[in-house]
Design a protein around this motif. Sequence first.
Motif, mmCIF file in Angstrom:
data_model
loop_
_atom_site.group_PDB
_atom_site.id
_atom_site.type_symbol
_atom_site.label_atom_id
_atom_site.label_comp_id
_atom_site.label_asym_id
_atom_site.label_seq_id
_atom_site.Cartn_x
_atom_site.Cartn_y
_atom_site.Cartn_z
ATOM 1 N N ASP A 227 0.842 -1.193 0.000
ATOM 2 C CA ASP A 227 0.000 0.000 0.000
ATOM 3 C C ASP A 227 0.879 1.246 0.000
ATOM 4 O O ASP A 227 1.981 1.252 0.566
ATOM 5 N N ASP A 228 0.378 2.301 -0.601
ATOM 6 C CA ASP A 228 1.171 3.516 -0.772
ATOM 7 C C ASP A 228 1.710 4.057 0.548
ATOM 8 O O ASP A 228 2.881 4.449 0.646
ATOM 9 N N LYS A 231 4.888 2.250 1.858
ATOM 10 C CA LYS A 231 6.083 2.121 1.004
ATOM 11 C C LYS A 231 7.343 2.591 1.724
ATOM 12 O O LYS A 231 8.377 1.924 1.705
ATOM 13 N N GLU A 320 10.122 4.125 -6.842
ATOM 14 C CA GLU A 320 9.080 4.441 -7.819
ATOM 15 C C GLU A 320 9.537 3.929 -9.177
ATOM 16 O O GLU A 320 10.736 3.870 -9.454
ATOM 17 N N THR A 349 2.945 -0.118 -5.742
ATOM 18 C CA THR A 349 1.657 0.219 -5.145
ATOM 19 C C THR A 349 0.536 -0.219 -6.086
ATOM 20 O O THR A 349 0.791 -0.515 -7.266
ATOM 21 N N ASP A 351 -1.596 1.477 -7.680
ATOM 22 C CA ASP A 351 -1.650 2.330 -8.870
ATOM 23 C C ASP A 351 -0.558 1.994 -9.884
ATOM 24 O O ASP A 351 -0.666 2.351 -11.058
#
Length: 379
Positions: A227-228, A231, A320, A349, A351
């Motif tokens: 989950d963001d 991270k 990222e 994540t 997204d």
Amino acid sequence: MSFLQLGLPQSILNILSKLNFSEAYPIQKEAIPVLLKKQDLLGIAKTGSGKTASYVLPILSNLQDSKEAKNRHAKALVLVPTRELAVQVEAVFKSFSIDLEKRIKTVAVFGGVAINPQMQALQGAEIVIATPGRLIELEEANAINISEIETLVLDEADKMLNLGFKDEMDQIFSRLPKKRQNLLFSATLSPEVQKVEKLLLHNPQIIKIDEDKDPLDLIQQLAYYVDDENKGPLLRHLIESKDMHQVLVFTASAKRADWVANKLRANGIDARPIHSKKSQGARMDLLTKFKYKHLRVLVSTDLLARGIDIEFLPYVINYELPRSPKDFVHRIGRTGRAENPGEALSLITPDEEHHFRVIQKKMKKWVTRVDGNEVLFKS
């Protein structure tokens, strides 16, 4: 093959022994005997294959027997595409020449920093490593004369052409003496590189080092789906729980690189950010500290995906994802080099899941999936 079999002089062999270099990589085995005879060479080899030493050692060997150069008349010129590579090549020359009987001065020059100190440093330099634009500036200021260059090296010629240096390179070629040794190294034999080869090289020895296996096979990849909001904590947990050192972390922006490095430091992990908003001097200082293990974590944008050259970098973490699958491969390719395994971890994540599937499809490798949230909360 042992360096003892390649025809290098005893003074160079003594230095190699002190530095614990014994076995030559394939590119070194093929190139060094050719270059000691002062022949032209076209070398096609991937980054991390040992190509820098393959031309550094013969150049230093040949200069041991040459007459002293006139002041500001260099004898060997190495053209490179980036400032970072210029510094790295200079370091290799200096490490292999420190104990030679004949003192040989090596200087790296590049843009982005003040020109006056470089003008002064060029006094007495026999070997010059340069980015094309800065070399032209220095020559036009009469700080260096390249009309008596004996050996020209184009290192990473494909990148120089891709970065738009062709006009500057043509200008430099026109000012060099016609009689000289030419060495061209490239990761690929593109049509542009072939044009330069035909222009520069005379009856060259052609060496192409084919990799026995996909270099990605040397990289142990894991993807942590998280989950963001978890991270950042997961990144810190992985570094600490695996006792990672010399960790290169990639982010998508300079702002995020600063943020990640600050968070790591706030939690007791020695980390610093590096990106284009840092001065060239600051970037060099950070790279040197990281290379020699005086800095645990370096947090970077894609500025360094191609620029860093550390032979045994053990860890790369994608905090990222990059936009391009090709950039992803370049990032993780900073580890698993020169036949040494490495680990590449990606924090994904929800997204980012679709984009990561695209990257894996383009890479033609499916990465083992790990539940990052579970790893974090089980700790």
